[in-house]
Design an enzyme around this catalytic site. Sequence first.
Site, PDB file in Angstrom:
ATOM      1  N   ARG A 168       0.849  -1.188   0.000  1.00  0.00           N
ATOM      2  CA  ARG A 168       0.000   0.000   0.000  1.00  0.00           C
ATOM      3  C   ARG A 168       0.885   1.238   0.000  1.00  0.00           C
ATOM      4  NH1 ARG A 168      -3.376  -3.020  -1.489  1.00  0.00           N
ATOM      5  NH2 ARG A 168      -5.386  -3.489  -0.542  1.00  0.00           N
ATOM      6  N   HIS A 187      -0.932  -0.562  -9.815  1.00  0.00           N
ATOM      7  CA  HIS A 187      -1.593  -1.466  -8.850  1.00  0.00           C
ATOM      8  C   HIS A 187      -2.032  -2.774  -9.522  1.00  0.00           C
ATOM      9  CE1 HIS A 187      -3.885  -1.458  -4.775  1.00  0.00           C
ATOM     10  NE2 HIS A 187      -3.669  -2.706  -5.171  1.00  0.00           N
TER      11      HIS A 187
HETATM   12  C1  GLV Z   1      -5.036  -5.592  -3.788  1.00  0.00           C
HETATM   13  O1  GLV Z   1      -4.440  -4.584  -3.594  1.00  0.00           O
HETATM   14  C2  GLV Z   1      -5.554  -6.436  -2.763  1.00  0.00           C
HETATM   15  O2  GLV Z   1      -5.690  -5.991  -1.612  1.00  0.00           O
HETATM   16  O3  GLV Z   1      -5.864  -7.608  -3.057  1.00  0.00           O
END
Ligand code: GLV
Length: 312
Positions: free
Chosen positions: A227, A275
Amino acid sequence: MAGAIAYISRDTDGVAWRKQLEAGLGQIDYRTIADGLGNTDEIEVALAWKPKPGLLATFKNMKMIVSLGMGVDHLLADDKLPEGVPITRIMDDGLVGQMSEYAIYWALRHHRDIDKYAASQRAKAWKPEEFVDSIHRRIGVMGLGTIGQDTAKKFAALGFPAAGWSRTAKTIAGIETFHGADGFRKFLARTDILVDVLPLTRDTKGLLNAQAFATLPKGAYFINMARGGHVVDADLLTALDSGHLSGAALDVFNTEPLPADHPYWTHPKVHVTPHIAGATNPRTASSSVIENIKRLRAGQPLINRVDPKTGY
Ligand code: GLV
């Protein structure tokens, strides 16, 4: 008739999830934001990714929330999240494998100087670089849950000294483990390639600050597939610009999508991906969700439950 299953995500239309759930559960009352949620009192299960804060609280008869990500910070950020409704999260071998691949890809690219060779090729320069033996390139994985353990073990299998850090003490064969605040400093000080897979919680927000980066050995490389909230961006940029860190591969950011004017986009030492390190894939992620919906309906204990207090 069993209650409705609502798909609460704006990332995709939810059709792929519907297909998988129908294959496992037979006919279902499936609703999506795009098609309209209908009478929300009928919603029994919400599959959620970054729901609008307050929305889940309006589903009066909801009995289970399923996080469509392995991280649940996107749910816990909602201060109206209905208390007492169990939260479960997907557990997906496919996603776990992708995450390890992501870390290994960037680590090897750094370890084998591939970016330097790419620059040499552009200059038509035949220029072998000094190299570091794998046994001297120390990998450190922050977070030793399912993903962190898989990642650390795969690095160890490749011959790298692999260590892991977690909040509470863990013992894992073949992996040197550290825990707690004191362990964090020792862990960073022996880590040449730092891989972040921690959950985002109150305790881990901003954990990677100037002090943490300064504790890493000079020339260390940073891979963030967890994150963006763990990182103090200004401190990371300073550590890169001063030459203390040699580079970073970043998949996650404090603000997503990464704003167009953010320095990471064009920083010569930074690789940016959107991401995608571990994408939730209904083909591999649905089996544990189907299992939990069956358990819920049969009144059996749920699997992959999240403790809202620890945040994972
Ligand atoms: C992606 O970021 C997840 O939390 O699976």
